[in-house]
Design an enzyme around this catalytic site. Structure first.
Site, short mmCIF file in Angstrom:
data_model
loop_
_atom_site.label_atom_id
_atom_site.label_comp_id
_atom_site.label_asym_id
_atom_site.label_seq_id
_atom_site.Cartn_x
_atom_site.Cartn_y
_atom_site.Cartn_z
N LYS A 116 0.82 -1.20 0.00
CA LYS A 116 0.00 0.00 0.00
C LYS A 116 0.87 1.27 0.00
CE LYS A 116 -0.47 1.25 4.79
NZ LYS A 116 -0.06 2.62 4.77
N HIS A 175 0.42 -5.40 5.81
CA HIS A 175 1.22 -6.15 6.78
C HIS A 175 0.42 -6.55 8.02
CE1 HIS A 175 1.85 -2.23 8.76
NE2 HIS A 175 2.20 -2.90 9.83
N LYS A 218 0.20 -10.36 10.74
CA LYS A 218 0.38 -10.44 12.19
C LYS A 218 -0.33 -11.68 12.73
CE LYS A 218 0.55 -5.39 12.77
NZ LYS A 218 1.82 -5.01 13.37
N GLU A 265 -1.18 4.80 18.06
CA GLU A 265 0.29 4.82 18.00
C GLU A 265 0.80 5.95 18.85
OE1 GLU A 265 2.05 3.71 13.97
OE2 GLU A 265 0.29 4.88 13.43
N ASP A 273 -4.00 6.15 5.48
CA ASP A 273 -2.83 5.41 5.96
C ASP A 273 -3.22 4.17 6.77
OD1 ASP A 273 0.01 5.21 6.20
OD2 ASP A 273 -0.10 5.99 8.25
N HIS A 317 -5.63 -1.17 6.90
CA HIS A 317 -5.46 -2.04 8.07
C HIS A 317 -6.77 -2.26 8.82
CE1 HIS A 317 -1.38 -1.51 7.01
NE2 HIS A 317 -1.12 -0.43 7.73
N LYS A 337 -1.97 9.06 15.66
CA LYS A 337 -0.56 9.10 16.03
C LYS A 337 -0.40 10.01 17.23
CE LYS A 337 1.45 7.91 11.62
NZ LYS A 337 1.99 6.59 11.92
C1 BG6 Z 1 1.85 1.65 8.20
C2 BG6 Z 1 1.59 3.12 8.24
O1 BG6 Z 1 1.08 1.04 7.20
O2 BG6 Z 1 1.48 1.09 9.46
C3 BG6 Z 1 2.36 3.79 9.36
O3 BG6 Z 1 1.97 3.70 6.99
C4 BG6 Z 1 2.04 3.10 10.67
O4 BG6 Z 1 2.03 5.16 9.44
C5 BG6 Z 1 2.23 1.60 10.55
O5 BG6 Z 1 2.92 3.63 11.65
C6 BG6 Z 1 1.73 0.90 11.79
O6 BG6 Z 1 2.12 -0.45 11.72
P1 BG6 Z 1 2.31 -1.29 13.05
O7 BG6 Z 1 2.62 -2.66 12.56
O8 BG6 Z 1 3.43 -0.64 13.81
O9 BG6 Z 1 1.02 -1.19 13.79
#
Ligand code: BG6
Length: 527
Positions: A185, A215, A219, A253, A272, A277, A377
């Site tokens: 992405k 991703h 997980k 985050e 994002d 996600h 964030k």
């Molecule tokens: C990414 C985003 O896809 O996922 C980032 O672009 C974000 O901004 C990240 O920080 C979060 O991934 P994870 O695995 O740390 O939750």
């Protein structure tokens, strides 16, 4: 097929990585990692953007872990392609440096890695690549199988795919069975651009050759949603509107935008995190049971679910969605800058670093059950979880004063940093009075299973090599999740829409987000 390719390739590369990086860093024994139940066939992994951050931070360390798990074939190698001028030795050095305390086995594997410097809009880059891949198939035994990983800017995806097709690399080499494309992405920035990208990719590769990474699907705790729901008899009967009051999804985050201010200005939290996600996790939590756990059944069910999500009328967005942006604040005792003060960010930016929204799913199972989503964030803690809050019992027979500390039942799917599942229910407090209080029954991955959890990229790269598309996003899923967020983007593009609400870094988001859920007589879970 077992071959003694190591020697051949070491000489083909002209020199060993040991001499490039100094063999003193290598340890003689590989670290012990649990092996996977899958094993990749012979294949060449071609990384576009090989000199970049994703390659060094994620792709190569994951390849090293796969080597340690003995998940790769002996006939495996990597070709790096990028604009940055580098030779094979330079790339091999990079591959060693991105793995701390690498093993002598990694050193041996890396000594076969090759590198091509070239522009992506220059056909000669791709004809050189084809010549090299054909040579590798002969010297290394990779059998014509190719996995192209596009770790480039997304604006290059269509161009690279097109150039690959021009030199016939969209088909396997002689004797090979596959040529696949891995992309990550963002897949477009709205519905229209996502459809255009799908169309461009489909003009050179078939959908079955395209592996779109999210991703989160790699997980373990996200995959465990399937195990929890579909391998137990006790959860699924209550997993519906008759018992569930509402669902909360949190992706919080504590980091800010770090060095990605320029990119983030073009994205924002909705694009994002929510479009991809959150929608993917919700897909697994809310979908109907699949006939079987395979690429087609799971993705069919997810896309069906996404089609049931109510599409917001643009004029309802202001009442159903809150956008926020972090201001200066304090996190873990340190003062942190506001978003507008970050490098690469417009000092008057309206880009959202936080989204809270209410979503409805119009289907038999979830009609009338609100889904509240929040992500941001620079929030107080890093925590990702999905909580199902259950309805209260129809009649509480205990006196009010004795059941004051009783909250509704919850099932909380903890995705990170704690990994597990927590079930919260009422229990009698020991003593004479019949006092009831909420207690929690916790399953923790770390306690229940030994061994470290594999990184999401490891699992996904291996699946792409093996040809298992279950954890990758299909074109129709991408399009449908953009259809869900598009009206929000449209509304925000309007200068009269509700402005971005500031929240102090280190808080849990803007007060407007509390109002969003409190209007429905509900509250965000305290994390
Ligand atoms: C990414 C985003 O896809 O996922 C980032 O672009 C974000 O901004 C990240 O920080 C979060 O991934 P994870 O695995 O740390 O939750």
């Amino acid at each position: 097929m077992e071959t003694s390719i190591d020697t051949d390739m070491a000489s083909a590369a002209g020199s060993s990585a040991a001499s490039a990086a100094g063999s003193s860093a290598a340890s003689p024994n590989k670290q012990s990692r649990e092996s996977f139940d899958k094993h990749a066939p012979p294949v060449t992994l071609i990384i576009f953007g090989a000199s970049g951050d994703l390659t060094a931070r994620k792709i190569l360390p994951s390849i090293n872990s796969l080597v340690e798990r003995s998940a790769l074939s002996d006939e495996f190698t990597v070709v790096g392609v990028a604009r940055t001028p580098m030779d094979d030795i330079g790339f091999q050095k990079l591959a060693l440096e991105c793995v701390p305390n690498y093993s002598s086995e990694w050193e041996k594997v890396v000594s076969r890695f090759r590198y091509i410097t070239g522009e992506y809009d220059d056909l000669s880059t791709f004809s050189n690549l084809k010549t090299l891949l054909d040579e590798i198939d002969t010297t290394c035994g990779t059998q014509g199988n190719r996995l192209f990983y596009l770790a480039t800017l997304p604006s290059m995806f269509a161009e690279v795919a097109d150039q690959l097709a021009r030199v016939n690399l969209n088909k396997p080499g002689t004797g090979g069975t596959f040529s696949r494309l891995v992309i990550e992405k963002p897949f477009g920035r709205d519905l229209q651009s996502a459809l255009a990208l799908n169309k461009e990719l489909h003009s050179c590769f078939q959908e079955s050759q395209i592996y779109r990474i999210d991703h989160y699907l790699g997980k373990e705790t996200v995959q465990n949603v399937l195990a929890l729901r579909f391998s137990n008899a006790i959860f699924e009967p209550v997993w519906n509107r008759s018992y569930v009051d509402h669902i909360q999804v949190t992706v919080a985050e504590s980091i800010g935008v770090e060095h990605r201010g320029g990119f983030y200005e073009t994205a924002g939290a909705l694009r994002d995190i929510v479009q991809n996600h959150v929608m993917q996790v919700l897909g697994l939590v809310l979908m109907e049971p699949p006939a079987q756990v395979d690429g087609q059944s799971i993705r069919d069910e997810k896309v069906k679910l996404l089609h049931s999500v109510e599409i917001m009328e643009p004029d309802r967005v202001d009442s159903l969605v809150v956008r926020g942006q972090y201001d200066r604040g304090w996190l873990q005792g340190n003062q942190v800058a506001s978003y507008r003060e970050e490098d690469g960010v417009d000092p008057n930016s309206n880009t959202e670093t936080y989204v809270a929204m209410k979503m409805m799913v119009d289907n038999w199972r979830w009609a009338g059950v609100p889904i509240y989503i929040r992500t941001g964030k620079r929030l107080h803690n890093r925590v990702t979880e999905v909580a199902l809050q259950f309805k209260r019992v129809p009649h509480l027979a205990f006196a009010d004063r004795l059941s004051r500390e009783l909250t509704p039942n919850y099932i909380v799917l903890k995705i990170q940093p704690e990994e597990g599942i927590s079930v919260r229910f009422g229990a009698k407090v020991p003593g004479q009075a019949f006092k009831v209080k909420t207690v929690s029954m916790d399953f923790s991955y770390g306690d229940a299973f030994s061994g470290e959890t594999p990184d999401a990229y490891e699992r996904l790269i291996l699946d792409a090599m093996v040809g298992d598309p279950t954890l990758f996003i299909r074109a129709d899923e991408v399009a449908q999740s953009w259809s869900i967020v598009d009206p929000i983007l449209e509304n925000w593009a309007d200068e009269y829409s509700a402005p971005v609400a500031l929240y102090p870094a280190g808080s849990w988001g803007p007060t407007e987000a509390d109002l969003l859920i409190e209007r429905d007589q509900r509250r965000w879970l305290v994390l």
